[in-house]
Design an enzyme around this catalytic site. Structure first.
Site, mmCIF file in Angstrom:
data_model
loop_
_atom_site.group_PDB
_atom_site.id
_atom_site.type_symbol
_atom_site.label_atom_id
_atom_site.label_comp_id
_atom_site.label_asym_id
_atom_site.label_seq_id
_atom_site.Cartn_x
_atom_site.Cartn_y
_atom_site.Cartn_z
ATOM 1 N N ASN A 97 9.721 -5.364 58.595
ATOM 2 C CA ASN A 97 10.300 -4.155 57.999
ATOM 3 C C ASN A 97 9.731 -2.952 58.750
ATOM 4 O O ASN A 97 8.551 -2.645 58.597
ATOM 5 C CB ASN A 97 9.922 -4.116 56.508
ATOM 6 C CG ASN A 97 10.312 -2.821 55.841
ATOM 7 O OD1 ASN A 97 11.096 -2.045 56.379
ATOM 8 N ND2 ASN A 97 9.761 -2.582 54.652
ATOM 9 N N LYS B 37 10.498 0.130 58.377
ATOM 10 C CA LYS B 37 10.429 1.339 57.533
ATOM 11 C C LYS B 37 10.979 2.553 58.290
ATOM 12 O O LYS B 37 11.926 2.423 59.065
ATOM 13 C CB LYS B 37 8.990 1.563 57.061
ATOM 14 C CG LYS B 37 8.376 0.306 56.443
ATOM 15 C CD LYS B 37 7.091 0.567 55.728
ATOM 16 C CE LYS B 37 6.517 -0.739 55.249
ATOM 17 N NZ LYS B 37 5.425 -0.592 54.329
ATOM 18 N N HIS C 257 12.596 -2.886 47.715
ATOM 19 C CA HIS C 257 11.241 -2.745 48.257
ATOM 20 C C HIS C 257 10.437 -1.799 47.360
ATOM 21 O O HIS C 257 10.983 -0.841 46.811
ATOM 22 C CB HIS C 257 11.308 -2.201 49.688
ATOM 23 C CG HIS C 257 9.998 -2.252 50.387
ATOM 24 N ND1 HIS C 257 9.026 -1.286 50.204
ATOM 25 C CD2 HIS C 257 9.463 -3.172 51.227
ATOM 26 C CE1 HIS C 257 7.963 -1.606 50.921
ATOM 27 N NE2 HIS C 257 8.203 -2.752 51.556
ATOM 28 N N GLU D 31 8.537 0.570 47.963
ATOM 29 C CA GLU D 31 8.615 1.999 48.332
ATOM 30 C C GLU D 31 9.913 2.605 47.820
ATOM 31 O O GLU D 31 9.949 3.779 47.461
ATOM 32 C CB GLU D 31 8.464 2.152 49.853
ATOM 33 C CG GLU D 31 7.011 1.929 50.267
ATOM 34 C CD GLU D 31 6.819 1.343 51.653
ATOM 35 O OE1 GLU D 31 7.755 1.373 52.468
ATOM 36 O OE2 GLU D 31 5.708 0.839 51.903
ATOM 37 N N GLU E 78 5.621 -9.137 46.959
ATOM 38 C CA GLU E 78 4.812 -8.130 47.641
ATOM 39 C C GLU E 78 3.966 -7.378 46.602
ATOM 40 O O GLU E 78 4.453 -6.404 45.999
ATOM 41 C CB GLU E 78 5.716 -7.136 48.366
ATOM 42 C CG GLU E 78 6.572 -7.789 49.427
ATOM 43 C CD GLU E 78 6.920 -6.798 50.535
ATOM 44 O OE1 GLU E 78 6.605 -7.101 51.679
ATOM 45 O OE2 GLU E 78 7.460 -5.734 50.232
ATOM 46 N N GLY F 52 0.410 -2.085 53.021
ATOM 47 C CA GLY F 52 -0.077 -0.999 53.869
ATOM 48 C C GLY F 52 -1.505 -0.578 53.571
ATOM 49 O O GLY F 52 -1.961 0.459 54.031
ATOM 50 N N SER G 293 0.124 -6.571 53.985
ATOM 51 C CA SER G 293 -0.911 -6.626 55.023
ATOM 52 C C SER G 293 -1.004 -7.983 55.719
ATOM 53 O O SER G 293 -2.098 -8.483 55.993
ATOM 54 C CB SER G 293 -2.269 -6.213 54.437
ATOM 55 O OG SER G 293 -2.193 -4.892 53.935
HETATM 56 C C1 PEP Z 1 6.080 -4.122 53.551
HETATM 57 O O1 PEP Z 1 6.368 -2.960 53.748
HETATM 58 O O2 PEP Z 1 6.944 -4.874 53.110
HETATM 59 C C2 PEP Z 1 4.729 -4.570 53.845
HETATM 60 C C3 PEP Z 1 4.365 -5.742 53.418
HETATM 61 O O3 PEP Z 1 3.914 -3.699 54.556
HETATM 62 P P1 PEP Z 1 2.501 -4.070 55.256
HETATM 63 O O4 PEP Z 1 2.683 -5.358 55.979
HETATM 64 O O5 PEP Z 1 2.235 -2.913 56.162
HETATM 65 O O6 PEP Z 1 1.499 -4.180 54.143
#
Ligand code: PEP
Length: 253
Positions: A11, A13, A97, A99, A169, A175, A215
């Protein structure tokens, strides 16, 4: 029972202008051109979907949108339909997601409509769910997920869900550099699979792919993939760089 075919999704973003997106996609395409046993998806920003699709054409990388709007067309300024995603070369779409939920008012109800639109038009939906840190600390993880998945999949029939992908997630791990332990992730993945079994039966429960996101890095991917109910990863930050993401696709440090 054999494990499901893995899916590693990136992703991007709100990163990368078109020149950078095409450069990364082209580099990644070269690095993973021999991979045949893992599904690979990248989700660049809307503006870069068409050129990235062109850059990865003929190779193993598929392209996905980061969101969609459920209406076919109309006066919906700023929104993007499934037909638009398909015409830009998408096969997948990320829905719900954290976000989007946190900053743009996405709810289980809108997630439900978006999954319906994706399924009806042949896009593979990657439905994101996950608890916040406060909810985990308050021991609400399973009730939150039960609600998110239950409402997100409300009124769907078994036949609708052949292609559905779920991404677990935990919001506190996105992040932040904090990763759920493999045991924490496995426990939730098993819970989600059991939810699918209870509501849609064993066949779908055994075939549905449940990705972990939060992460994910070359350092932790193998350990995660070794868990029985983890079928892949949704990767944010570590998908932005072709070499790093290629290592994740290969489950290599
Ligand atoms: C994501 O945005 O779906 C995500 C898991 O981000 P990150 O890997 O940076 O934690």
């Amino acid at each position: 029972m054999e494990k499901r075919r893995p899916l590693i999704a990136g992703n991007w973003k709100m990163y990368k202008t078109n020149d950078k997106a095409v450069e990364t996609a082209g580099k990644l395409s070269g690095l993973v051109s021999d991979i045949a046993d893992v599904d690979i998806m990248i989700a660049p920003p809307f503006t870069a979907l068409a050129p990235v699709s062109e850059a990865v054409k003929g190779g193993p990388i598929k392209v996905g949108g980061q969101d969609l709007f459920w209406k076919e067309e109309g006066a919906f300024t700023g929104e993007v339909s499934t037909a638009m995603l398909l015409s830009a070369g998408c096969q997948y779409v990320i829905i719900g997601h954290s976000e989007r939920r946190q900053y743009f008012g996405e709810s289980d109800k809108t997630v439900n409509k978006k999954i319906r639109a994706a399924i009806d038009t042949g896009l593979i939906p990657v439905m994101c769910v996950g608890e916040s840190e406060k909810e985990r600390d308050g021991k609400e993880t399973f009730s939150v997920l039960d609600k998110q998945v239950g409402n997100g999949l409300k009124d769907f029939l078994l036949d609708d869900l052949d292609n559905l992908v779920i991404a677990y997630e935990p919001v506190w791990a996105i992040g932040t550099g904090k990763t759920a332990t493999t045991e924490q992730a496995q426990e939730v993945h098993l819970f989600l699979r059991s939810f699918i079994e209870k509501n849609f039966g064993n066949v779908l429960a055994q075939s549905i792919r449940i990705l972990y996101g939060g992460s994910v890095k070359p350092d932790n991917i193998l350990e995660l993939m070794n868990m029985p109910d983890i079928d892949g990863a949704l990767v944010g930050g570590a998908s932005l760089e072709a070499e790093t993401f290629a290592k994740i696709v290969r489950f290599q440090k």
